[in-house]
Design a protein around this motif. Structure first.
Motif, mmCIF file in Angstrom:
data_model
loop_
_atom_site.group_PDB
_atom_site.id
_atom_site.type_symbol
_atom_site.label_atom_id
_atom_site.label_comp_id
_atom_site.label_asym_id
_atom_site.label_seq_id
_atom_site.Cartn_x
_atom_site.Cartn_y
_atom_site.Cartn_z
ATOM 1 N N LEU A 1 -2.408 -9.096 10.049
ATOM 2 C CA LEU A 1 -3.694 -8.569 10.067
ATOM 3 C C LEU A 1 -4.748 -9.875 10.214
ATOM 4 O O LEU A 1 -5.786 -9.639 10.982
ATOM 5 C CB LEU A 1 -4.382 -7.870 8.742
ATOM 6 C CG LEU A 1 -3.870 -6.346 8.861
ATOM 7 C CD1 LEU A 1 -4.436 -6.009 7.597
ATOM 8 C CD2 LEU A 1 -4.436 -5.660 10.007
ATOM 9 N N GLY A 2 -4.182 -10.989 10.071
ATOM 10 C CA GLY A 2 -5.135 -12.215 10.143
ATOM 11 C C GLY A 2 -5.070 -12.358 11.471
ATOM 12 O O GLY A 2 -6.141 -13.301 12.033
ATOM 13 N N PHE B 1 -2.328 -0.436 15.435
ATOM 14 C CA PHE B 1 -1.355 -1.683 16.079
ATOM 15 C C PHE B 1 -0.848 -1.092 17.136
ATOM 16 O O PHE B 1 -0.630 0.038 17.438
ATOM 17 C CB PHE B 1 -0.259 -1.689 14.957
ATOM 18 C CG PHE B 1 -0.681 -2.032 13.538
ATOM 19 C CD1 PHE B 1 -0.803 -1.050 12.347
ATOM 20 C CD2 PHE B 1 -1.160 -3.286 13.290
ATOM 21 C CE1 PHE B 1 -1.173 -1.604 11.266
ATOM 22 C CE2 PHE B 1 -1.690 -4.124 12.079
ATOM 23 C CZ PHE B 1 -1.601 -2.856 11.079
ATOM 24 N N ARG C 1 7.564 -8.096 5.539
ATOM 25 C CA ARG C 1 6.225 -8.289 5.931
ATOM 26 C C ARG C 1 5.843 -9.861 5.947
ATOM 27 O O ARG C 1 5.141 -10.326 6.821
ATOM 28 C CB ARG C 1 5.038 -7.920 4.813
ATOM 29 C CG ARG C 1 3.550 -7.773 5.270
ATOM 30 C CD ARG C 1 2.866 -7.454 4.348
ATOM 31 N NE ARG C 1 2.384 -8.256 3.191
ATOM 32 C CZ ARG C 1 1.445 -7.930 2.257
ATOM 33 N NH1 ARG C 1 0.958 -6.772 2.259
ATOM 34 N NH2 ARG C 1 1.094 -8.823 1.466
ATOM 35 N N VAL D 1 0.887 -1.277 0.013
ATOM 36 C CA VAL D 1 -0.035 0.048 -0.089
ATOM 37 C C VAL D 1 0.868 1.262 0.073
ATOM 38 O O VAL D 1 1.511 1.655 0.970
ATOM 39 C CB VAL D 1 -0.880 0.108 1.209
ATOM 40 C CG1 VAL D 1 -2.023 1.202 1.140
ATOM 41 C CG2 VAL D 1 -1.662 -1.311 1.413
ATOM 42 N N ILE E 1 1.052 -4.854 8.508
ATOM 43 C CA ILE E 1 -0.430 -5.552 7.962
ATOM 44 C C ILE E 1 -0.131 -6.852 7.859
ATOM 45 O O ILE E 1 -1.150 -7.739 7.586
ATOM 46 C CB ILE E 1 -0.502 -4.944 6.683
ATOM 47 C CG1 ILE E 1 -1.180 -3.557 6.496
ATOM 48 C CG2 ILE E 1 -0.995 -5.696 5.794
ATOM 49 C CD1 ILE E 1 -1.029 -2.657 5.149
ATOM 50 N N GLY E 2 1.343 -7.465 8.049
ATOM 51 C CA GLY E 2 1.293 -8.915 7.613
ATOM 52 C C GLY E 2 0.593 -9.739 8.687
ATOM 53 O O GLY E 2 0.296 -10.982 8.554
ATOM 54 N N GLN F 1 4.969 -12.226 9.501
ATOM 55 C CA GLN F 1 3.813 -12.754 9.518
ATOM 56 C C GLN F 1 3.866 -14.201 10.260
ATOM 57 O O GLN F 1 3.011 -14.636 10.654
ATOM 58 C CB GLN F 1 3.506 -12.947 8.078
ATOM 59 C CG GLN F 1 1.628 -13.199 7.911
ATOM 60 C CD GLN F 1 1.240 -13.481 6.307
ATOM 61 O OE1 GLN F 1 1.889 -13.178 5.850
ATOM 62 N NE2 GLN F 1 0.349 -14.298 6.196
#
Lengths: 275, 274
Positions: A110-111, A123, A163, A96, A107-108, A167
């Motif tokens: 977010l799940g 965050f 990222r 992004v 963002i990695g 994750q």
């Protein structure tokens, strides 16, 4: 550990794009998928992450305690839970651009964050610290506050890798991660990816047989949606011809030669490419 | 004597020909015929225009000089007008995010998109004055009706712009965020909105300027503020006072336009630099 079983993708008019793709990837492997354009490399990756539906077959990821996640037959929250275990790196990094580098790394995970908390709070500081550590691993810790759009292609790809690292997935999928990079950056990215494979397997698709010969532990050759080669990363000219032989525009001398380069002691050409 | 170079650059009368417009001739004649027909049906009358112009100009004399000592009593209505627009614009912008998401092909299901786009199109078709009159019947005369009318109007304009902006974002960014396991709400928060917020901000500032003008107009129809002062002054045949009110409105609109342009350029340039 990841196993792809008879993955098949058919178009409504009957064209078969993927033909019973089957392979298993164990811990520690760095698998490179080679094949001409249109062979189905990106399509296989997309099916593995559930971005494209499959006509038949399944993809199963097995985690630590034997928990399995499948991405092909599920939707919604189950797919979300499965996806958090796969770190995907795209060709154009697809970050992004308006957000900062640090936010893109965060963002990695977010799940694993509840959507309400994302909307109302964002965050946590601890997440920011861990994201910074991931950035440090790819050498971009000083870039954390910059707007992602201001980075170069190679730098953005490293942020994408950060990222994926952040994750903490079960395995990594890289869809042509070095296709849009210059040779020097390509080598840097491959050097970054190689040690990651020791903890969690990486499956990546590439256009450069010399890169896969040097960095991968195993190569899958894909042609017209079918696996035609599954074995050691150093391919003979004949094996390469079999993968790329549909590309009639190439003369025999122009076929990619994975045997040039450090493998045989011959210097890699200045372009770093197969010529 | 002209040199060879001078001769090649010199332009002669015969270089100009109207022949190049020949292929437009038929279209132009059709257009001219339509305009003539429209003018005839609309009873456009050059004679009336010329005589009326003279009368109109002498009317303007009635407005001058403006009644300067009426200025102090115009300040509060002017503030009301500005506040109506200043309240309606942020509320309208926030609501337009929701409407924009519902109007975007890549976010909303087909039925929702169709319904939202229809609603927005209907709203844009109805003049704000009509909306205000309906609201006045419901909520009574006053600034509140003005605010609601302008919120509805803002949603009509900004909702469409936000919806169009969302439809234009790069789908690969959205896919990339989706692959981390993000839910739809998180995808909207991190992949969609960051890409449309700068343009929404700029459009909202433009809408603020539009709302100031609309607020002046709606004031005359029942929302209060400087528009109300202007219309009452006109109906009481106090033309000098009306001129004062008109000057204040003009100043308001001008200031709003300047402020909006300035802020918009700052927002847009910030998006392009670091």
């Amino acid at each position: 550990m990841l196993s792809v079983n008879s993955l098949t993708k058919r178009l409504p008019d009957g064209t078969v794009l993927l033909n019973a793709i089957t392979f298993t990837v164990e811990k520690g492997e760095f698998v490179g998928i080679l094949g001409p354009s249109g062979a189905g490399k990106s399509l296989t990756m997309r099916c593995m992450v559930g971005l494209t539906s499959v006509s038949a077959g399944s993809v199963v990821f097995t985690g630590e305690q034997g928990r399995t996640y499948t991405t092909t037959t599920i939707k919604g929250n189950d797919l979300r839970r499965a996806r958090r275990n796969i770190g995907v790196i795209f060709q154009g990094s697809n970050l992004v651009k308006r957000l900062t580098v640090l936010e893109n790394v965060m963002i990695g995970r977010l799940g694993r964050i509840h959507p309400l908390r994302s909307w109302l709070y964002g965050f946590t500081d601890r997440e920011a610290e861990e994201a910074l550590e991931a950035l440090d691993r790819v050498g971009l810790a000083s870039f954390s506050g910059r707007q992602t759009g201001s980075l170069s292609g190679g730098e953005m790809q490293r942020v994408a890798i950060a990222r994926a690292i952040y994750q903490r997935p079960l395995c990594y999928l890289a869809d042509e991660p070095i296709a849009s990079l210059d040779p020097k950056n390509s080598r840097a990215i491959m050097k970054l990816l190689q040690p990651l494979a020791k903890d969690h397997p990486i499956v990546g698709s590439f256009h450069q047989p010399d890169m896969t010969a040097e960095f991968c532990t195993r190569v899958l050759g894909l042609r017209n949606g079918t696996i035609v080669y599954d074995g050691p990363p150093r391919l003979t000219r004949a094996q390469l011809a079999e993968i790329y032989s549909q590309d009639l525009s190439l003369e025999p001398e122009e076929m990619p030669d994975a045997m040039s380069g450090p493998v045989l002691g011959r210097p890699v050409t200045s372009t770093g490419h197969w010529l | 004597m002209t040199s060879a170079v001078e001769r090649s650059f010199a332009v002669r009368w015969r270089d100009f020909s109207l022949g190049r417009y020949r292929r437009h001739l038929r279209r132009l004649m059709l257009l001219a015929a339509l305009v003539a027909l429209a003018a005839w049906r609309a009873e456009v009358n050059m004679h009336d225009l010329i005589t009326g112009l003279g009368r109109g100009l002498s009317m303007v004399g009635l407005f001058l000089p403006p009644k300067w000592d009426a200025f102090p009593e115009m300040i509060e209505p002017a503030l009301v007008t500005v506040l109506i627009a200043a309240t309606a614009t942020p509320i309208g912008a926030l609501c337009s995010i929701l409407f924009g998401l519902a109007a975007a092909r890549n976010i909303a299901p087909a039925w929702l998109r169709a319904a939202t786009r229809t609603a927005i199109a209907l709203e844009r078709g109805i003049p704000e004055i009509v909306i205000l009159l309906i609201l006045v019947a419901a909520f009574g005369i006053g600034p509140f009706s003005g605010v609601v009318a302008l919120v509805i109007g803002s949603i009509g304009m900004l909702g469409k712009l936000v919806g169009d902006a969302i439809e234009e974002i790069d789908p690969r960014t959205v896919e990339s965020v989706a692959c981390t396991g993000a839910s739809s709400a998180q995808i909207i928060r991190y992949a969609v909105l960051p890409q449309v917020l700068p343009s929404l901000l700029a459009n909202s500032m433009f809408r603020f300027e539009v709302n100031i003008r609309a607020s002046v107009l709606l004031g005359a129809v029942g929302a209060g503020g400087i528009g109300y002062e202007l219309s009452t002054a006109m109906s009481q045949v106090e033309y000098n006072k009306a001129a004062t009110a008109a000057l204040v409105s003009f100043a308001l609109v001008l200031a709003a336009e300047r402020a909006s342009d300035h802020l918009r350029s700052k927002v847009l340039s910030r998006g392009q630099l670091a």
